[in-house]
Structures are given as structure tokens and as C-alpha cells.
Design an enzyme around this catalytic site. Structure first.
Site, short mmCIF file in Angstrom:
data_model
loop_
_atom_site.label_atom_id
_atom_site.label_comp_id
_atom_site.label_asym_id
_atom_site.label_seq_id
_atom_site.Cartn_x
_atom_site.Cartn_y
_atom_site.Cartn_z
N SER A 141 -22.77 67.33 -16.65
CA SER A 141 -22.51 66.52 -15.47
C SER A 141 -21.00 66.44 -15.27
O SER A 141 -20.25 66.42 -16.26
CB SER A 141 -23.06 65.10 -15.65
OG SER A 141 -22.52 64.24 -14.66
N TYR A 154 -24.52 57.44 -20.43
CA TYR A 154 -24.89 58.73 -19.85
C TYR A 154 -23.70 59.70 -19.89
O TYR A 154 -23.83 60.85 -20.31
CB TYR A 154 -25.37 58.54 -18.41
CG TYR A 154 -25.62 59.83 -17.66
CD1 TYR A 154 -26.81 60.54 -17.83
CD2 TYR A 154 -24.65 60.36 -16.80
CE1 TYR A 154 -27.03 61.74 -17.14
CE2 TYR A 154 -24.86 61.54 -16.12
CZ TYR A 154 -26.05 62.23 -16.29
OH TYR A 154 -26.26 63.41 -15.63
#
Ligand code: NAD
Length: 246
Positions: A141, A154
Site C-alpha cells: 500500500s 495497517y
């Protein structure tokens, strides 16, 4: 002949979202694809049927990647069904926003169990059967390198993913197996369309190319990463984000 004719791929968590887009693209490029799902057989069947309708080959296999006991059976199922394994796309991942105040040990463990441990154990099991020329793609990401203050856990799982892409690339290079990370910016999926509705202007404002990403944008980058065109790329992560940074 299409680029991936004769190849077999597993895409983890591909019953929806970015994973479904990757599964459909790799099948369109000629690979036989294992559509992995953890909960909805129905969603996975829809993806398999779409691939078949487009003239491709796919089968759905259930495995919860956060459970170490279910990972080897997924790899075995691919080999049993299609006779070999050439490509593993580690896509399955969970995302929950948190802050220093709201984060919990349970959420930390759930994120790392899937996003990091699941990815590493799937890679371990796949590496036992991948031939020279095999490819592993890790879906990272943009938040790994450009984190956002209320997404601590995350973002740190994806930082770990980038580190693993580097170290696994080094370990598997001598066997001519490549490991490539793909780091999406914001991508609109069925799952986040509603929750991200209010954020769209903010996210587009952070994106020089002026729109949100779609699963097909990420799938195109994965298709490149697993192709021979990317044959000199390993141990690194490619941003696929329209230039987005926070
Ligand atoms: P999504 O929630 O729409 O899909 C995630 C997929 O993983 C689903 O198919 C889900 O069933 C599967 N999954 C969840 N838990 C699983 C488990 N325990 N075992 C196996 N499969 C499981 O998410 P998405 O947005 O399509 O994200 C896919 C990947 O892309 C993730 O790794 C995510 O972190 C990453 N990513 C997404 C975005 C984005 O904006 N959507 C941005 C950057 C990175």
C-alpha cells in the site's frame, strides 16, 4: 499466444475487490487461475464464471490465510487442479483505521496474522513448488511509505510487506524466482465505495493524475510484474497510485 499461456496462478482473497480484478486480468492474459476466498463461495463463483465466460480457466478454493493450517492445502489444491504453480499473488488483506487511542491488541493481531504472517507462510509454501521463472507479487500500500496518522497498524503491516519483498527477493533470486511488490494508492472497490464516499474529493486532491484508482489499474501492474517484460525486476515495490502521497 497470450503472455501467460501455460502458467498457473493463485490470487489470494480474489472473490472481490482488487483481487477479483487481478484474477480476471491474469486469466485474460492466458493463466489458469485459482480464485481463493475465505468466506463467500458465492462471490468466488461469480469471479470464476466471469473468467469462464471470457474464455479463461479458473477454479475457486476456500482458505482463510490468517489460519496457518489452511495455507498449505491452498497450494496443494492449485497443483492438484492445474498440475503446477507459477505465480502467487499475495493480495488478501484487511484494513481497519485506528488511532493511538482506539487501537487494540486484537486488531493488531488480526492485521498482522493476515497481512504479514499469511503472506509469508503462503510464500513459504508456494516457494516449495515454484519453478525457475516463478513470480510472487505482494500487494502492499502507498501507506507503507507515506502513512496517515490514524492508520498505524495497517500501515505498519504494509511496511513489513515491503521489507519481506526485499528479503524474499534476495533469498529466491538464485532460484530465478522473482518477488515484486505493488503498492496501490486509493482504489475504489465494492467494499469501500460507500465508506470512502465522503473522502473522494480529499483523495483525488492528493492524486496528481486526478482520479481514484480502479482494480483494473492495479491488475495491469500485476500483469506486467508477472510477465517476462519484468524479468529484471525483483525485491522492490512499485507505486501504482496516480502519484498519490499524503
Ligand atoms: P477488499 O476488502 O475489497 O478485499 C480483500 C479480499 O481479501 C477479499 O476478497 C476478502 O474476502 C479477502 N480476505 C479477507 N480476509 C481473508 C482471509 N483471512 N483469508 C483469505 N482472504 C481474505 O480489499 P481490497 O481493497 O480489494 O484490497 C486488496 C488488497 O489491496 C489488500 O491487501 C489491501 O491492503 C490492498 N490495498 C487496497 C487499497 C484500496 O484502496 N482498496 C489500497 C492499497 C492497498
Amino acid at each position: 499466444m497470450r503472455k501467460l499461456t501455460g502458467k498457473v496462478a493463485i490470487v489470494t482473497g480474489s472473490s472481490k475487490g482488487i483481487g477479483a480484478g487481478i484474477a480476471e486480468r491474469l486469466a485474460a492474459d492466458g493463466a489458469a487461475v485459482v480464485v481463493n476466498y475465505s468466506r463467500s463461495a458465492q462471490d468466488a463463483d461469480v469471479v470464476v464464471r466471469r473468467i469462464a465466460a471470457a474464455g479463461g480457466q479458473a477454479t475457486a478454493v476456500k482458505a482463510d490465510l490468517s489460519d496457518p493450517a489452511q495455507i498449505q492445502p491452498l497450494i496443494d489444491a492449485a497443483v492438484a487442479h492445474f498440475g503446477q504453480l507459477d505465480i502467487l499473488v499475495n493480495n488478501a488483506g484487511i484494513y481497519q483505521p485506528d488511532s493511538l487511542d482506539s487501537l487494540t491488541a486484537e486488531s493488531f493481531d488480526a492485521h498482522f496474522a493476515l497481512n504479514v504472517r499469511g503472506l509469508l507462510l503462503a510464500t513459504q509454501a508456494a516457494a516449495r513448488v515454484l519453478p525457475a521463472g516463478g513470480v510472487i507479487v505482494n500487494i502492499s500500500s502507498g501507506l507503507a511509505k507515506s502513512p496517515y496518522p490514524v492508520v498505524h497498524v495497517y500501515s505498519s503491516t504494509k511496511g513489513a510487506v515491503d521489507t519481506l519483498t526485499r528479503s524474499l527477493g534476495m533469498e529466491l533470486g538464485p532460484r530465478r524466482i522473482r518477488v515484486v511488490g505493488i503498492a496501490p494508492g486509493f482504489v475504489k472497490t465494492e467494499g469501500n465505495a460507500e465508506s470512502a464516499k465522503d473522502m473522494t474529493d480529499f483523495l483525488v486532491g492528493k492524486t496528481p493524475l486526478g482520479r481514484v484508482g480502479m482494480p483494473m489499474d492495479i491488475a495491469a501492474a500485476v500483469a506486467f510484474a508477472v510477465s517476462d517484460d519484468a524479468g529484471w525486476i525483483t525485491g522492490t515495490t512499485i507505486d501504482v497510485s496516480g502519484g498519490m502521497v499524503f
